[in-house]
Design an enzyme around this catalytic site. Sequence first.
Site, short mmCIF file in Angstrom:
data_model
loop_
_atom_site.label_atom_id
_atom_site.label_comp_id
_atom_site.label_asym_id
_atom_site.label_seq_id
_atom_site.Cartn_x
_atom_site.Cartn_y
_atom_site.Cartn_z
N MET A 195 0.84 -1.20 0.00
CA MET A 195 0.00 0.00 0.00
C MET A 195 0.87 1.24 0.00
O MET A 195 1.61 1.49 0.96
CB MET A 195 -0.94 -0.01 1.21
CG MET A 195 -2.07 -1.03 1.08
SD MET A 195 -3.29 -0.93 2.39
CE MET A 195 -2.41 -1.73 3.73
N ALA A 196 0.77 1.99 -1.08
CA ALA A 196 1.54 3.23 -1.20
C ALA A 196 1.14 4.16 -0.06
O ALA A 196 -0.04 4.30 0.27
CB ALA A 196 1.26 3.88 -2.54
N GLN A 201 7.71 -4.33 -4.89
CA GLN A 201 6.87 -4.09 -6.07
C GLN A 201 7.41 -2.93 -6.90
O GLN A 201 7.74 -1.87 -6.37
CB GLN A 201 5.44 -3.77 -5.64
CG GLN A 201 4.51 -3.70 -6.84
CD GLN A 201 3.08 -3.35 -6.47
OE1 GLN A 201 2.79 -2.20 -6.12
NE2 GLN A 201 2.19 -4.30 -6.53
N CYS A 204 -2.47 -0.54 -10.39
CA CYS A 204 -2.71 0.82 -9.89
C CYS A 204 -3.68 1.56 -10.80
O CYS A 204 -3.45 1.69 -12.00
CB CYS A 204 -1.40 1.59 -9.77
SG CYS A 204 -1.70 3.23 -9.09
N GLY A 244 -8.62 -8.29 -1.59
CA GLY A 244 -9.83 -7.48 -1.63
C GLY A 244 -10.85 -7.92 -0.61
O GLY A 244 -11.36 -9.04 -0.64
N ASP A 245 -11.08 -7.02 0.36
CA ASP A 245 -12.15 -7.21 1.36
C ASP A 245 -11.92 -8.40 2.29
O ASP A 245 -12.87 -8.95 2.83
CB ASP A 245 -13.52 -7.36 0.67
CG ASP A 245 -13.85 -6.18 -0.24
OD1 ASP A 245 -13.19 -5.12 -0.09
OD2 ASP A 245 -14.74 -6.31 -1.09
N GLY A 261 -5.15 -5.86 3.20
CA GLY A 261 -4.71 -4.48 3.02
C GLY A 261 -5.30 -3.55 4.05
O GLY A 261 -4.78 -3.44 5.18
C1 LIG Z 1 -3.79 3.37 0.47
C2 LIG Z 1 -3.63 2.22 -0.48
C3 LIG Z 1 -2.49 2.12 -1.24
C4 LIG Z 1 -2.31 1.05 -2.13
N1 LIG Z 1 -1.14 0.96 -2.82
C5 LIG Z 1 -0.91 -0.13 -3.59
C6 LIG Z 1 0.34 -0.32 -4.24
O1 LIG Z 1 1.29 0.48 -4.10
N2 LIG Z 1 0.48 -1.42 -5.01
C7 LIG Z 1 -0.53 -2.32 -5.19
O2 LIG Z 1 -0.37 -3.31 -5.90
N3 LIG Z 1 -1.71 -2.18 -4.56
C8 LIG Z 1 -1.93 -1.12 -3.77
N4 LIG Z 1 -3.12 -1.00 -3.11
C9 LIG Z 1 -4.14 -2.06 -3.23
C10 LIG Z 1 -4.02 -3.09 -2.10
O3 LIG Z 1 -2.79 -3.78 -2.19
C11 LIG Z 1 -5.19 -4.10 -2.14
O4 LIG Z 1 -5.12 -4.86 -3.34
C12 LIG Z 1 -6.54 -3.43 -2.05
O5 LIG Z 1 -6.55 -2.43 -1.05
C13 LIG Z 1 -7.67 -4.42 -1.76
O6 LIG Z 1 -7.44 -5.12 -0.57
P1 LIG Z 1 -8.14 -4.72 0.85
O7 LIG Z 1 -9.64 -4.77 0.64
O8 LIG Z 1 -7.65 -5.79 1.78
O9 LIG Z 1 -7.69 -3.35 1.20
C14 LIG Z 1 -3.32 0.07 -2.25
C15 LIG Z 1 -4.49 0.18 -1.48
C16 LIG Z 1 -4.65 1.23 -0.60
C17 LIG Z 1 -5.91 1.30 0.23
#
Ligand SMILES: Cc1cc2nc3c(=O)[nH]c(=O)nc-3n(C[C@H](O)[C@H](O)[C@H](O)COP(=O)(O)O)c2cc1C
Length: 352
Positions: free
Chosen positions: A25-26, A78, A108, A209-210, A232
Amino acid sequence: MRIDLQTPWRIRDVEIPSRVVLAPMAGVSVQAFRRQGRRFGAGLVCSEMVSCAGLQHRNERTLGYLKIAADEHPLAVQIFGSEPPVMAEAARMVESAGADLVDINFGCPVRKVTKTGAGATLLEDPARACAIVAAVADAVSVPVSVKMRRGLEDGSRAALSVGPRLVEAGASSLTIHPRTAKQMYTGAADHALTAELVELVDIPVVASGDITSRARAQAALAATGAAAVMVGRAAQGNPWAIGEIAREDAAEPTREDVAAELVLFMRETVRELGEHRATGFLKKFYGWYLGRGRFSKPFKQELVRLETIADVETRLFAEVPGARFALSRLEREFPAGDEVLLDLPISIYGGG
Ligand SMILES: Cc1cc2nc3c(=O)[nH]c(=O)nc-3n(C[C@H](O)[C@H](O)[C@H](O)COP(=O)(O)O)c2cc1C
């Protein structure tokens, strides 16, 4: 079917000790976040995306650099970009810095990234996407993984046609976040699509995701046949979510635990980013840590308004004196590791 989340699995020759992966997560996945994720039971952690453009514009040294600690492994770093030779060069740097996996971002959705031909747009340009994977896989000896969305526009199933081609090009694992780029984070991740992808490829697939609880993790693994789940947002300021998902016997944190983890996180982040950058960076974490009914809203608001990190520490310890003891135990058990510095700028763009 109940799946044991503690069963190790592999991406080629990299053994991953649990089926929980901490998401890249960026703006979030700093070293403190990754180390904490490992400590709470994530089998694999990922850096946020790092820009390959940094290689071509070596003077842009404004964003800070990725630091890797010895106790993060296994770690995926990444990278994102659109030019196969530049991505290959970045992958070599990532490998020599000690990454166990090179992960490529085809997910992204943020315009600043997609307009450069990187991130999720590559799902609509399979030839280029495959050329990137092939160039990267050729350049390094560690396994290459790809993280992608389901596609760009509403209803897209691009990941299902592109995924198998990426495997042919050399990907050893695929992570899918089954929302479209257009959806950003709205709607629900459709893991029926994850199940379809699993059927199409014979390498491990990770479902992202979720995934917010152990029940959801078990259900996603059972329904999709994925090798692992990725967590995430649920882990933002909440490593206990990783613990709850990964381990049957995980306990709810006390207020002392929460304050101690937050202060440890703050101290490590200052070491990594420097006081100045860490001050702004950390503000969002105060709400994340202290939310979920753990502390009052006025207290959270008060912390965000404090000017220095030292003030925040002092105020936290005044509120929860027992946190000092919990913190010294943590610092004793998990001393800061040796750091490897990777000379690639960390992206300022979020999303994936
Ligand atoms: C703040 C934020 C930054 C993210 N940055 C990246 C990233 O740099 N690279 C990437 O592949 N996914 C990134 N994601 C996506 C997450 O890795 C993940 O696939 C997505 O949030 C869904 O999962 P979750 O429901 O568990 O949050 C980011 C998500 C969030 C919320």
